[in-house]
Design a protein around this motif. Structure first.
Motif, PDB file in Angstrom:
ATOM      1  N   VAL A   1       0.837  -1.203   0.000  1.00  0.00           N
ATOM      2  CA  VAL A   1       0.000   0.000   0.000  1.00  0.00           C
ATOM      3  C   VAL A   1       0.873   1.256   0.000  1.00  0.00           C
ATOM      4  CG1 VAL A   1      -1.692   1.315   1.333  1.00  0.00           C
ATOM      5  CG2 VAL A   1      -1.947  -1.152   1.102  1.00  0.00           C
ATOM      6  N   LEU A   2       1.882   1.289   0.875  1.00  0.00           N
ATOM      7  CA  LEU A   2       2.745   2.462   0.969  1.00  0.00           C
ATOM      8  C   LEU A   2       3.502   2.697  -0.330  1.00  0.00           C
ATOM      9  CD1 LEU A   2       4.154   2.055   4.593  1.00  0.00           C
ATOM     10  CD2 LEU A   2       2.447   3.682   3.801  1.00  0.00           C
ATOM     11  N   VAL A   3       4.070   1.615  -0.881  1.00  0.00           N
ATOM     12  CA  VAL A   3       4.817   1.764  -2.137  1.00  0.00           C
ATOM     13  C   VAL A   3       3.879   2.186  -3.263  1.00  0.00           C
ATOM     14  CG1 VAL A   3       6.111   0.497  -3.885  1.00  0.00           C
ATOM     15  CG2 VAL A   3       6.660   0.191  -1.478  1.00  0.00           C
ATOM     16  N   GLY A   4       2.677   1.595  -3.292  1.00  0.00           N
ATOM     17  CA  GLY A   4       1.724   1.973  -4.328  1.00  0.00           C
ATOM     18  C   GLY A   4       1.335   3.440  -4.254  1.00  0.00           C
ATOM     19  N   VAL A   5       1.028   3.909  -3.038  1.00  0.00           N
ATOM     20  CA  VAL A   5       0.659   5.319  -2.871  1.00  0.00           C
ATOM     21  C   VAL A   5       1.827   6.224  -3.238  1.00  0.00           C
ATOM     22  CG1 VAL A   5       0.021   7.062  -1.172  1.00  0.00           C
ATOM     23  CG2 VAL A   5      -1.101   4.831  -1.133  1.00  0.00           C
ATOM     24  N   ALA A   6       3.035   5.868  -2.752  1.00  0.00           N
ATOM     25  CA  ALA A   6       4.211   6.686  -3.062  1.00  0.00           C
ATOM     26  C   ALA A   6       4.481   6.712  -4.564  1.00  0.00           C
ATOM     27  CB  ALA A   6       5.433   6.157  -2.315  1.00  0.00           C
ATOM     28  N   ALA A   7       4.317   5.541  -5.215  1.00  0.00           N
ATOM     29  CA  ALA A   7       4.550   5.485  -6.659  1.00  0.00           C
ATOM     30  C   ALA A   7       3.534   6.335  -7.415  1.00  0.00           C
ATOM     31  CB  ALA A   7       4.489   4.031  -7.134  1.00  0.00           C
ATOM     32  N   VAL A   8       2.275   6.285  -6.968  1.00  0.00           N
ATOM     33  CA  VAL A   8       1.238   7.099  -7.622  1.00  0.00           C
ATOM     34  C   VAL A   8       1.558   8.582  -7.486  1.00  0.00           C
ATOM     35  CG1 VAL A   8      -1.178   7.802  -7.488  1.00  0.00           C
ATOM     36  CG2 VAL A   8      -0.587   5.377  -7.443  1.00  0.00           C
ATOM     37  N   VAL A   9       1.888   9.013  -6.259  1.00  0.00           N
ATOM     38  CA  VAL A   9       2.168  10.431  -6.033  1.00  0.00           C
ATOM     39  C   VAL A   9       3.395  10.873  -6.827  1.00  0.00           C
ATOM     40  CG1 VAL A   9       2.848  12.119  -4.285  1.00  0.00           C
ATOM     41  CG2 VAL A   9       1.088  10.428  -3.759  1.00  0.00           C
ATOM     42  N   ALA A  10       4.463  10.069  -6.764  1.00  0.00           N
ATOM     43  CA  ALA A  10       5.694  10.445  -7.449  1.00  0.00           C
ATOM     44  C   ALA A  10       5.501  10.469  -8.967  1.00  0.00           C
ATOM     45  CB  ALA A  10       6.815   9.478  -7.082  1.00  0.00           C
ATOM     46  N   SER A  11       4.825   9.445  -9.501  1.00  0.00           N
ATOM     47  CA  SER A  11       4.653   9.388 -10.952  1.00  0.00           C
ATOM     48  C   SER A  11       3.760  10.524 -11.453  1.00  0.00           C
ATOM     49  CB  SER A  11       4.052   8.031 -11.347  1.00  0.00           C
ATOM     50  OG  SER A  11       2.795   7.834 -10.720  1.00  0.00           O
TER      51      SER A  11
END
Length: 437
Positions: A26-36
């Motif tokens: 979940v954390l990596v997914g959220v971080a990836a969404v925000v960063a991308s």
């Protein structure tokens, strides 16, 4: 006594591992969404700025001088060029600004010639030759000609310098739709999130067997430790029984016989026995009776005769009597009901006995409290004194073998033992044991 703590601990550890992995996803997914999304937005805005700079140099710089001089043919050609970019380039609105905040050209004729407060981005483009790009919410007064119901709530707004051949500088403002930004966000987010989660999944799958193996090994070691502790406690109980039985059947019986014999001999002493000899005889008899009493107390200490819910209060009271014989005032309160498993009663007795022994030998206390209470879920034991207390840096754990053994036994039954200074001075030991230990 059997335990299923090992498999249960393993299940808990595996569940914790899975939950940790899910949290990481979940954390990596959220971080990836925000960063991308941020990367995609910056990339799209940079591309919009580059397109506006090309439009300024290639289309407007050659044509705008003639348009400003009133050349209608040049004006028509510029309108056609702008219209083409609106049709195929995503351009929504174009304006040319002067340093005075006047709209010199716009594809919306109603805006031409109007003056507005000079925007800082326009001033930067004209005075310093810097370009500015942002997503506008169309809230400024100058955006009256950009109807939201047609163009949407947000547009990409770009200000670039428009350098004329004569050496003067104007500002070209280009509005484009956010389609390019939205498309870049979608594409980059999809690829980045997919690759990030896939990489994390591969890492988790690669580490899962190792983690489960380590958890199993730790669980086996813990189960072995519990087994050894249980065996040690069982052996200790058997040894206590054996010692108590040997004392009762051997030395205590012999000394009791000697005491009875000496009592009989006391009456059979010759009349001419001197008072000194009688006193010596009585002293020996008293010593023998005291030894018998001490050995019987020791037998009870080694292995109390009754450690049940009904017998435990009397065993605790015996411990309190020993403290009172040492000049310590003791308050005892035991309220545990009439149902208590034998191993819990034994654990409570051992703990109170160890604490009482420490109070008598080390505390210098004048008063002690022994309180044992219970509810439907747990037993609570509190042993406190008003003695010297723990000094800063004292470790009541491994350095005190008796307390450490009690602590291990309590933990084996699923409980906890805390030892620390009493608020009013002295030391306090609190034990909590689940009834379903």
């Amino acid at each position: 006594m059997t335990h299923d703590n090992g498999p249960r601990s393993l299940r808990r550890a595996v569940i914790a591992l899975v939950l940790t992995a899910l949290s990481a996803f979940v954390l990596v997914g959220v971080a990836a969404v925000v960063a991308s999304r941020q990367i995609a937005e910056r990339t799209a805005l940079t591309e919009a700025e580059r397109s506006a700079q090309t439009l300024s140099k290639v289309v407007f710089a050659p044509a705008i001088p003639a348009v400003l001089e009133g050349d209608q043919a040049a004006h028509v050609r510029l309108d056609e060029a702008v219209h083409a970019r609106k049709e195929h380039g995503g351009v929504a609105r174009i304006k040319v600004w002067s340093r005075e905040g006047v709209v010199l050209y716009s594809d919306a004729p109603t805006a031409v010639g109007r003056r507005f407060p000079l925007d800082q981005d326009i001033a930067l483009a004209i005075d310093h030759g810097t370009s500015q790009t942002a997503i506008s919410d169309l809230s400024d007064e100058e955006n009256f000609s950009e109807p939201r119901e047609v163009l949407g709530d947000h547009l990409v707004e770009v200000y670039v310098p428009l350098v004329l051949e004569s050496g003067g500088t104007l500002c070209l403002e280009v509005y484009t739709t956010t389609a390019r930004v939205d498309r870049a966000r979608t594409e980059l987010t999809g690829s980045v999130v997919t690759y990030a989660l896939l990489s994390l999944m591969l890492l988790v799958l690669a580490q899962l067997p190792i983690s489960i193996g380590l958890i199993r090994r730790a669980s086996r070691a813990d189960a072995e430790r519990r087994r050894l502790l249980a065996n040690a406690l069982t052996a200790s109980e058997r040894e206590r029984q054996s010692i108590a039985r040997d004392l009762h059947d051997g030395v205590v019986q012999d000394l009791a016989g000697v005491s009875y014999a000496m009592g009989a001999l006391r009456t059979a002493l010759p009349p001419d026995t001197t008072p000194r000899a009688r006193a010596a005889f009585d002293g020996v008899a008293t010593t023998v009776r005291s030894a018998v009493s001490s050995l019987r107390t020791l037998m009870v200490d080694i292995y109390p005769p009754d450690l049940t819910a009904t017998g435990l209060p009397f065993a605790i009271e015996d411990l309190a009597k020993r403290l009172r014989r040492n000049g310590i005032d003791v308050s005892v309160k035991v309220d545990i009901g009439d149902q208590l498993r034998s191993e819990l009663a034994a654990a409570i007795y051992r703990a109170v006995r160890e604490c009482s022994s420490n109070i008598a030998r080390h505390s210098g206390a004048g008063h002690a409290w022994i309180e044992i209470g219970a509810d439907d879920r747990q037993l609570v034991v509190r042993v406190a004194d008003d003695g010297h207390g723990l000094h800063p840096g004292d470790d009541p754990g491994p350095g005190h073998l008796g307390i450490q053994l009690v602590h291990d036994g309590i933990r084996e039954l699923g409980g906890e033992l805390t030892m620390g200074p009493r608020a009013e001075g002295g030391t306090e030991v609190v034990i909590r044991l689940p009834r379903t230990a």
